[in-house]
Design a protein around this motif. Structure first.
Motif, PDB file in Angstrom:
ATOM      1  N   SER A 196       0.845  -1.199   0.000  1.00 62.28           N
ATOM      2  CA  SER A 196       0.000   0.000   0.000  1.00 62.28           C
ATOM      3  C   SER A 196       0.879   1.249   0.000  1.00 62.28           C
ATOM      4  CB  SER A 196      -0.979  -0.005   1.174  1.00 62.28           C
ATOM      5  OG  SER A 196      -0.304   0.128   2.401  1.00 62.28           O
ATOM      6  N   TRP A 197       2.028   1.190   0.680  1.00 64.54           N
ATOM      7  CA  TRP A 197       2.973   2.306   0.652  1.00 64.54           C
ATOM      8  C   TRP A 197       3.583   2.437  -0.742  1.00 64.54           C
ATOM      9  CZ3 TRP A 197       8.106   3.433  -0.221  1.00 64.54           C
ATOM     10  CH2 TRP A 197       8.562   4.663   0.259  1.00 64.54           C
ATOM     11  N   TYR A 198       3.956   1.314  -1.343  1.00 68.01           N
ATOM     12  CA  TYR A 198       4.514   1.338  -2.707  1.00 68.01           C
ATOM     13  C   TYR A 198       3.539   1.970  -3.694  1.00 68.01           C
ATOM     14  CZ  TYR A 198       8.230  -1.994  -1.385  1.00 68.01           C
ATOM     15  OH  TYR A 198       9.302  -2.602  -0.821  1.00 68.01           O
ATOM     16  N   ILE A 199       2.272   1.664  -3.534  1.00 61.46           N
ATOM     17  CA  ILE A 199       1.256   2.199  -4.439  1.00 61.46           C
ATOM     18  C   ILE A 199       1.102   3.707  -4.239  1.00 61.46           C
ATOM     19  CG2 ILE A 199      -1.241   2.163  -4.935  1.00 61.46           C
ATOM     20  CD1 ILE A 199      -1.024  -0.943  -4.289  1.00 61.46           C
ATOM     21  N   LEU A 200       1.178   4.164  -2.984  1.00 64.26           N
ATOM     22  CA  LEU A 200       1.085   5.604  -2.700  1.00 64.26           C
ATOM     23  C   LEU A 200       2.314   6.369  -3.196  1.00 64.26           C
ATOM     24  CD1 LEU A 200      -0.367   5.747   0.922  1.00 64.26           C
ATOM     25  CD2 LEU A 200      -1.442   6.583  -1.172  1.00 64.26           C
ATOM     26  N   TYR A 201       3.471   5.735  -3.148  1.00 56.25           N
ATOM     27  CA  TYR A 201       4.731   6.403  -3.488  1.00 56.25           C
ATOM     28  C   TYR A 201       5.518   5.579  -4.510  1.00 56.25           C
ATOM     29  CZ  TYR A 201       3.462   8.678   0.876  1.00 56.25           C
ATOM     30  OH  TYR A 201       2.779   9.338   1.858  1.00 56.25           O
ATOM     31  N   TYR A 209       8.351  -2.226 -13.517  1.00 58.49           N
ATOM     32  CA  TYR A 209       7.506  -1.594 -12.495  1.00 58.49           C
ATOM     33  C   TYR A 209       6.121  -1.260 -13.039  1.00 58.49           C
ATOM     34  CZ  TYR A 209      12.261  -0.688 -10.894  1.00 58.49           C
ATOM     35  OH  TYR A 209      13.578  -0.808 -10.558  1.00 58.49           O
ATOM     36  N   SER A 210       5.616  -2.114 -13.885  1.00 53.80           N
ATOM     37  CA  SER A 210       4.390  -1.818 -14.619  1.00 53.80           C
ATOM     38  C   SER A 210       3.287  -1.193 -13.770  1.00 53.80           C
ATOM     39  CB  SER A 210       3.891  -3.082 -15.309  1.00 53.80           C
ATOM     40  OG  SER A 210       3.784  -4.136 -14.372  1.00 53.80           O
ATOM     41  N   ASN A 211       2.828  -1.863 -12.750  1.00 51.73           N
ATOM     42  CA  ASN A 211       1.702  -1.378 -11.967  1.00 51.73           C
ATOM     43  C   ASN A 211       1.796  -2.028 -10.588  1.00 51.73           C
ATOM     44  OD1 ASN A 211      -0.859  -1.432 -10.690  1.00 51.73           O
ATOM     45  ND2 ASN A 211      -1.898  -1.173 -12.645  1.00 51.73           N
ATOM     46  N   PHE A 212       2.078  -1.244  -9.549  1.00 47.62           N
ATOM     47  CA  PHE A 212       2.287  -1.822  -8.224  1.00 47.62           C
ATOM     48  C   PHE A 212       1.037  -2.520  -7.695  1.00 47.62           C
ATOM     49  CE2 PHE A 212       6.139   0.872  -7.866  1.00 47.62           C
ATOM     50  CZ  PHE A 212       7.021  -0.118  -7.484  1.00 47.62           C
ATOM     51  N   LYS A 213      -0.132  -2.063  -8.060  1.00 45.81           N
ATOM     52  CA  LYS A 213      -1.368  -2.721  -7.605  1.00 45.81           C
ATOM     53  C   LYS A 213      -1.458  -4.124  -8.201  1.00 45.81           C
ATOM     54  CE  LYS A 213      -5.125  -2.657  -5.238  1.00 45.81           C
ATOM     55  NZ  LYS A 213      -4.999  -2.855  -3.804  1.00 45.81           N
ATOM     56  N   MET A 214      -1.156  -4.252  -9.486  1.00 51.72           N
ATOM     57  CA  MET A 214      -1.169  -5.558 -10.142  1.00 51.72           C
ATOM     58  C   MET A 214      -0.062  -6.445  -9.549  1.00 51.72           C
ATOM     59  SD  MET A 214      -0.426  -6.479 -14.117  1.00 51.72           S
ATOM     60  CE  MET A 214       1.322  -6.189 -13.893  1.00 51.72           C
ATOM     61  N   ILE A 215       1.101  -5.865  -9.319  1.00 50.89           N
ATOM     62  CA  ILE A 215       2.226  -6.614  -8.758  1.00 50.89           C
ATOM     63  C   ILE A 215       1.878  -7.092  -7.348  1.00 50.89           C
ATOM     64  CG2 ILE A 215       4.610  -6.401  -7.964  1.00 50.89           C
ATOM     65  CD1 ILE A 215       5.027  -4.447 -10.369  1.00 50.89           C
ATOM     66  N   GLU A 216       1.178  -6.251  -6.585  1.00 54.38           N
ATOM     67  CA  GLU A 216       0.769  -6.636  -5.233  1.00 54.38           C
ATOM     68  C   GLU A 216      -0.104  -7.890  -5.266  1.00 54.38           C
ATOM     69  OE1 GLU A 216      -1.844  -4.978  -1.443  1.00 54.38           O
ATOM     70  OE2 GLU A 216      -2.146  -4.122  -3.436  1.00 54.38           O
ATOM     71  N   LYS A 217      -1.075  -7.925  -6.162  1.00 56.00           N
ATOM     72  CA  LYS A 217      -1.965  -9.098  -6.254  1.00 56.00           C
ATOM     73  C   LYS A 217      -1.172 -10.360  -6.556  1.00 56.00           C
ATOM     74  CE  LYS A 217      -6.081  -6.592  -7.561  1.00 56.00           C
ATOM     75  NZ  LYS A 217      -7.048  -6.270  -8.582  1.00 56.00           N
ATOM     76  N   GLU A 218      -0.242 -10.258  -7.498  1.00 53.81           N
ATOM     77  CA  GLU A 218       0.590 -11.404  -7.865  1.00 53.81           C
ATOM     78  C   GLU A 218       1.470 -11.823  -6.678  1.00 53.81           C
ATOM     79  OE1 GLU A 218       4.242 -12.467 -10.913  1.00 53.81           O
ATOM     80  OE2 GLU A 218       3.019 -10.693 -11.330  1.00 53.81           O
ATOM     81  N   TYR A 219       2.063 -10.838  -6.011  1.00 53.72           N
ATOM     82  CA  TYR A 219       2.943 -11.115  -4.875  1.00 53.72           C
ATOM     83  C   TYR A 219       2.176 -11.829  -3.757  1.00 53.72           C
ATOM     84  CZ  TYR A 219       6.259 -10.229  -1.066  1.00 53.72           C
ATOM     85  OH  TYR A 219       7.120 -10.367  -0.006  1.00 53.72           O
ATOM     86  N   VAL A 220       1.036 -11.268  -3.368  1.00 57.73           N
ATOM     87  CA  VAL A 220       0.262 -11.844  -2.266  1.00 57.73           C
ATOM     88  C   VAL A 220      -0.227 -13.246  -2.629  1.00 57.73           C
ATOM     89  CG1 VAL A 220      -1.852 -11.601  -0.903  1.00 57.73           C
ATOM     90  CG2 VAL A 220      -0.372  -9.623  -1.267  1.00 57.73           C
ATOM     91  N   LYS A 221      -0.639 -13.440  -3.871  1.00 59.30           N
ATOM     92  CA  LYS A 221      -1.081 -14.774  -4.314  1.00 59.30           C
ATOM     93  C   LYS A 221       0.051 -15.778  -4.206  1.00 59.30           C
ATOM     94  CE  LYS A 221      -2.363 -17.202  -8.532  1.00 59.30           C
ATOM     95  NZ  LYS A 221      -1.051 -17.805  -8.734  1.00 59.30           N
ATOM     96  N   ASP A 222       1.210 -15.440  -4.759  1.00 57.15           N
ATOM     97  CA  ASP A 222       2.359 -16.350  -4.724  1.00 57.15           C
ATOM     98  C   ASP A 222       2.830 -16.588  -3.290  1.00 57.15           C
ATOM     99  OD1 ASP A 222       2.237 -16.440  -7.485  1.00 57.15           O
ATOM    100  OD2 ASP A 222       4.051 -15.239  -7.798  1.00 57.15           O
ATOM    101  N   LEU A 223       2.937 -15.517  -2.505  1.00 53.68           N
ATOM    102  CA  LEU A 223       3.374 -15.656  -1.119  1.00 53.68           C
ATOM    103  C   LEU A 223       2.399 -16.532  -0.331  1.00 53.68           C
ATOM    104  CD1 LEU A 223       5.354 -14.932   1.134  1.00 53.68           C
ATOM    105  CD2 LEU A 223       4.023 -12.845   1.522  1.00 53.68           C
ATOM    106  N   SER A 224       1.111 -16.348  -0.536  1.00 50.38           N
ATOM    107  CA  SER A 224       0.100 -17.154   0.164  1.00 50.38           C
ATOM    108  C   SER A 224       0.265 -18.644  -0.143  1.00 50.38           C
ATOM    109  CB  SER A 224      -1.309 -16.703  -0.220  1.00 50.38           C
ATOM    110  OG  SER A 224      -1.522 -15.380   0.205  1.00 50.38           O
ATOM    111  N   GLU A 225       0.593 -18.959  -1.394  1.00 48.07           N
ATOM    112  CA  GLU A 225       0.812 -20.362  -1.761  1.00 48.07           C
ATOM    113  C   GLU A 225       2.010 -20.950  -1.018  1.00 48.07           C
ATOM    114  OE1 GLU A 225       1.048 -20.473  -6.050  1.00 48.07           O
ATOM    115  OE2 GLU A 225      -1.079 -19.981  -6.269  1.00 48.07           O
ATOM    116  N   TYR A 226       3.096 -20.195  -0.955  1.00 46.86           N
ATOM    117  CA  TYR A 226       4.285 -20.687  -0.237  1.00 46.86           C
ATOM    118  C   TYR A 226       4.015 -20.808   1.260  1.00 46.86           C
ATOM    119  CZ  TYR A 226       7.165 -20.396  -4.405  1.00 46.86           C
ATOM    120  OH  TYR A 226       7.684 -20.592  -5.648  1.00 46.86           O
TER     121      TYR A 226
END
Length: 174
Positions: free
Chosen positions: A65-70, A147-164
């Protein structure tokens, strides 16, 4: 972001400006940007779940959320800490060493360790190693995605992290 005037300069001047900027950031920029990020996270750290795995996911969402703001500041942090053969990475590591270790222990304070089957420190070390490797890999992928879109990257990150995290929770052996 560079102004149009920057692009009218010859390549050598642009490179000199870029190198000076990297040097300046490596010398003092990270402190300010990291302090902003940590300050923002400190305000909310006490609202995170005491459950180890839930806290990891919630913390990653807070950080994104900080990355998305800044986004511009976020790009600097990503560039500075993505393992690479660049001046900014080498200078950042020389100056700041491995402060990320402190962050792992900081955000894991207050977790409920009663559910741990194994030694608390060894369990936290395993989590830290997983997160370190996962984050290093992810930072590299972010740069490749420009750095295409931090919101899109966040979704991918959280999904992958949740699986691990789920693999760790359930176990590796059938």
């Amino acid at each position: 972001m560079p102004t149009p005037l920057f692009f009218t300069l010859n390549t050598e001047k642009r490179q000199n400006i870029f190198t000076a900027g990297i040097s300046e950031f490596a010398d003092c920029g990270y402190e300010n940007i990291a302090a902003e990020l940590i300050s923002s996270l400190e305000e909310k750290i006490n609202t995170l779940s005491p459950d180890l795995f839930q806290r990891i996911i919630e913390y990653s969402v807070l950080e994104f959320s900080w990355y998305i703001l800044y986004p511009e500041k976020s790009k600097m942090i990503v560039r500075a800490f993505t393992k690479s053969d660049t001046d900014i990475y080498r200078k950042t590591v020389l100056k700041y060493g491995n402060r990320e270790q402190d962050i792992y222990y900081w955000f894991l304070q207050g977790i409920d360790t009663a559910q741990f089957r194994w030694d608390k420190q060894k369990t936290i070390d395993i989590i830290k190693w997983l997160l370190k490797g996962f984050n290093d890999d992810f930072l590299t992928r972010i740069q490749k995605q420009a750095y295409s879109n931090f919101k899109m990257i966040e979704k991918e990150y959280v999904k992958d992290l949740s699986e691990y995290i789920e693999i760790l929770k359930v176990g590796i052996i059938k």
